[in-house]
Design a protein around this motif. Sequence first.
Motif, PDB file in Angstrom:
ATOM      1  N   TYR A 160     -33.695 -19.858  -0.847  1.00 32.37           N
ATOM      2  CA  TYR A 160     -32.355 -19.417  -0.471  1.00 32.37           C
ATOM      3  C   TYR A 160     -32.183 -19.594   1.037  1.00 32.37           C
ATOM      4  N   LEU A 161     -31.006 -20.084   1.428  1.00 33.80           N
ATOM      5  CA  LEU A 161     -30.681 -20.210   2.841  1.00 33.80           C
ATOM      6  C   LEU A 161     -29.362 -19.499   3.077  1.00 33.80           C
ATOM      7  N   PHE A 162     -29.400 -18.444   3.903  1.00 35.53           N
ATOM      8  CA  PHE A 162     -28.199 -17.696   4.255  1.00 35.53           C
ATOM      9  C   PHE A 162     -27.882 -17.938   5.727  1.00 35.53           C
ATOM     10  N   ILE A 163     -26.637 -18.280   5.998  1.00 32.55           N
ATOM     11  CA  ILE A 163     -26.192 -18.562   7.356  1.00 32.55           C
ATOM     12  C   ILE A 163     -25.090 -17.585   7.732  1.00 32.55           C
ATOM     13  N   GLU A 164     -25.199 -17.011   8.901  1.00 31.95           N
ATOM     14  CA  GLU A 164     -24.194 -16.039   9.348  1.00 31.95           C
ATOM     15  C   GLU A 164     -24.165 -16.026  10.877  1.00 31.95           C
ATOM     16  N   GLN A 165     -22.979 -15.884  11.436  1.00 30.15           N
ATOM     17  CA  GLN A 165     -22.840 -15.935  12.890  1.00 30.15           C
ATOM     18  C   GLN A 165     -22.967 -14.563  13.548  1.00 30.15           C
ATOM     19  N   LYS A 166     -22.479 -13.507  12.889  1.00 34.83           N
ATOM     20  CA  LYS A 166     -22.485 -12.182  13.489  1.00 34.83           C
ATOM     21  C   LYS A 166     -23.871 -11.547  13.413  1.00 34.83           C
ATOM     22  N   GLN A 167     -24.317 -11.021  14.544  1.00 33.44           N
ATOM     23  CA  GLN A 167     -25.643 -10.427  14.608  1.00 33.44           C
ATOM     24  C   GLN A 167     -25.768  -9.225  13.676  1.00 33.44           C
ATOM     25  N   SER A 168     -24.721  -8.395  13.607  1.00 36.66           N
ATOM     26  CA  SER A 168     -24.784  -7.214  12.739  1.00 36.66           C
ATOM     27  C   SER A 168     -24.912  -7.611  11.275  1.00 36.66           C
ATOM     28  N   HIS A 169     -24.264  -8.707  10.884  1.00 40.81           N
ATOM     29  CA  HIS A 169     -24.369  -9.185   9.512  1.00 40.81           C
ATOM     30  C   HIS A 169     -25.743  -9.792   9.237  1.00 40.81           C
ATOM     31  N   VAL A 170     -26.298 -10.462  10.237  1.00 35.02           N
ATOM     32  CA  VAL A 170     -27.641 -11.018  10.097  1.00 35.02           C
ATOM     33  C   VAL A 170     -28.650  -9.895   9.871  1.00 35.02           C
ATOM     34  N   ALA A 171     -28.486  -8.804  10.605  1.00 34.96           N
ATOM     35  CA  ALA A 171     -29.385  -7.657  10.441  1.00 34.96           C
ATOM     36  C   ALA A 171     -29.286  -7.100   9.022  1.00 34.96           C
ATOM     37  N   ALA A 172     -28.073  -7.058   8.476  1.00 29.67           N
ATOM     38  CA  ALA A 172     -27.891  -6.577   7.107  1.00 29.67           C
ATOM     39  C   ALA A 172     -28.536  -7.524   6.102  1.00 29.67           C
ATOM     40  N   LEU A 173     -28.444  -8.827   6.366  1.00 32.64           N
ATOM     41  CA  LEU A 173     -29.090  -9.806   5.490  1.00 32.64           C
ATOM     42  C   LEU A 173     -30.614  -9.661   5.534  1.00 32.64           C
ATOM     43  N   GLU A 174     -31.145  -9.369   6.699  1.00 35.22           N
ATOM     44  CA  GLU A 174     -32.590  -9.145   6.815  1.00 35.22           C
ATOM     45  C   GLU A 174     -32.996  -7.938   5.989  1.00 35.22           C
ATOM     46  N   ARG A 186     -37.994 -16.607  -1.859  1.00 34.51           N
ATOM     47  CA  ARG A 186     -38.184 -17.346  -0.605  1.00 34.51           C
ATOM     48  C   ARG A 186     -36.821 -17.452   0.071  1.00 34.51           C
ATOM     49  N   ILE A 187     -36.627 -16.705   1.146  1.00 37.97           N
ATOM     50  CA  ILE A 187     -35.317 -16.578   1.779  1.00 37.97           C
ATOM     51  C   ILE A 187     -35.403 -16.932   3.266  1.00 37.97           C
ATOM     52  N   GLN A 188     -34.511 -17.814   3.696  1.00 39.14           N
ATOM     53  CA  GLN A 188     -34.344 -18.118   5.114  1.00 39.14           C
ATOM     54  C   GLN A 188     -32.991 -17.585   5.568  1.00 39.14           C
ATOM     55  N   ILE A 189     -32.963 -16.944   6.728  1.00 35.09           N
ATOM     56  CA  ILE A 189     -31.715 -16.462   7.304  1.00 35.09           C
ATOM     57  C   ILE A 189     -31.570 -17.080   8.690  1.00 35.09           C
ATOM     58  N   LYS A 190     -30.467 -17.773   8.898  1.00 37.02           N
ATOM     59  CA  LYS A 190     -30.233 -18.426  10.193  1.00 37.02           C
ATOM     60  C   LYS A 190     -28.925 -17.931  10.793  1.00 37.02           C
ATOM     61  N   GLN A 191     -28.990 -17.599  12.073  1.00 37.88           N
ATOM     62  CA  GLN A 191     -27.789 -17.148  12.772  1.00 37.88           C
ATOM     63  C   GLN A 191     -27.194 -18.306  13.569  1.00 37.88           C
ATOM     64  N   GLY A 192     -25.885 -18.490  13.445  1.00 39.61           N
ATOM     65  CA  GLY A 192     -25.234 -19.541  14.227  1.00 39.61           C
ATOM     66  C   GLY A 192     -24.069 -20.159  13.480  1.00 39.61           C
ATOM     67  N   THR A 244     -24.847  -2.577   6.614  1.00 32.08           N
ATOM     68  CA  THR A 244     -23.577  -2.764   7.302  1.00 32.08           C
ATOM     69  C   THR A 244     -22.517  -3.153   6.297  1.00 32.08           C
ATOM     70  N   GLN A 245     -21.338  -2.526   6.389  1.00 29.80           N
ATOM     71  CA  GLN A 245     -20.273  -2.837   5.454  1.00 29.80           C
ATOM     72  C   GLN A 245     -19.540  -4.111   5.879  1.00 29.80           C
ATOM     73  N   HIS A 246     -19.302  -4.967   4.924  1.00 32.81           N
ATOM     74  CA  HIS A 246     -18.576  -6.222   5.149  1.00 32.81           C
ATOM     75  C   HIS A 246     -17.237  -6.077   4.447  1.00 32.81           C
ATOM     76  N   GLN A 247     -16.204  -5.689   5.188  1.00 34.24           N
ATOM     77  CA  GLN A 247     -14.920  -5.351   4.593  1.00 34.24           C
ATOM     78  C   GLN A 247     -14.038  -6.585   4.477  1.00 34.24           C
ATOM     79  N   PHE A 248     -13.909  -7.081   3.247  1.00 37.84           N
ATOM     80  CA  PHE A 248     -13.083  -8.264   3.046  1.00 37.84           C
ATOM     81  C   PHE A 248     -12.832  -8.467   1.568  1.00 37.84           C
TER      82      PHE A 248
END
Length: 291
Positions: free
Chosen positions: A93-107, A117-123, A3-7
């Motif tokens: 590593y701990l990555f936090i992101e609120q958007k579901q589409s961005h979380v999917a890209a992080l996965e 060792r990577i943890q991804i948390k949505q919220g 997913t593209q993160h345009q910023f």
Amino acid sequence: MTTQHQFGGDWTKRKLEALRKYLDAYMKIFTANEKAKSFHTVYVDAFAGTGYRTPTDSDEPSLFPELTEQDNQEFLKGSASIALEMDKPFKEYLFIEQKQSHVAALEHLKKQFPERRIQIKQGDANTILHTWIRETNWRCTRAVVFLDPYGMQVEWSLIEAIAKTEAIDLWLLFPLGVGVNRLLTKCAPPPPTFSDRLTRFFGTEEWRDRFYHRQKTIFDEEVEHKSATFDSIRDFFIERLETVFKAVAKNPLVLTNSRNNPIYLLCFAAGNPKGAPTALKIADHILSHQT
């Protein structure tokens, strides 16, 4: 497909380059120093996005008019990717992101680094980080936290909690032009909604006296006008950081848009009493030489 993160634009490249240099220096210390080797090192990206970014000239223009700038459309690494690709990686590593589409890209990004060792948390980053701080054993853990919000999502209570660990180095993108300055109305103090937001952000109401001055009209009525400048806003925030951290860089990196208007400050603060002097020396050098 990722997913593209345009910023972002040129200022984003400067920000990420400063972060990359610090993470490299940080992990050199924690892999070469015998005492430092014993610590569990963690990198936290609290607004991780997709792990990548695609610059654009139209990212949320209604919210951030200062960010509308023409940039090339090349696919670029974001902070999460930069941290994962380090030669001397963090232990976690701990990555936090609120958007579901961005979380999917992080996965998807996570799968490219099976050895990490990577943890991804949505919220909400404020909530998740408060919990992470409470549940972490800071006697044996050291961390670098990167708070990179678009606006004023970070609250002072989180910054204070980070400092209290005395184990975290903080890199924070301070919303100078895109946040704070825009809420400081010119002819009178901000309305309650804006005022409350500023107070939560700074952790005090002292901003009122620092950013507004009182004067009398020809009718002998007392009114308040905005006296804040970009410099005075910067100085006030640095002072606030110094009330809770052991060391704070006094030369934050000024990030400007294509019209050369300040939009963010890249700030640094260190919380560990023993490590703070070295951390500050490294950060100061990076900030002073980042063009």
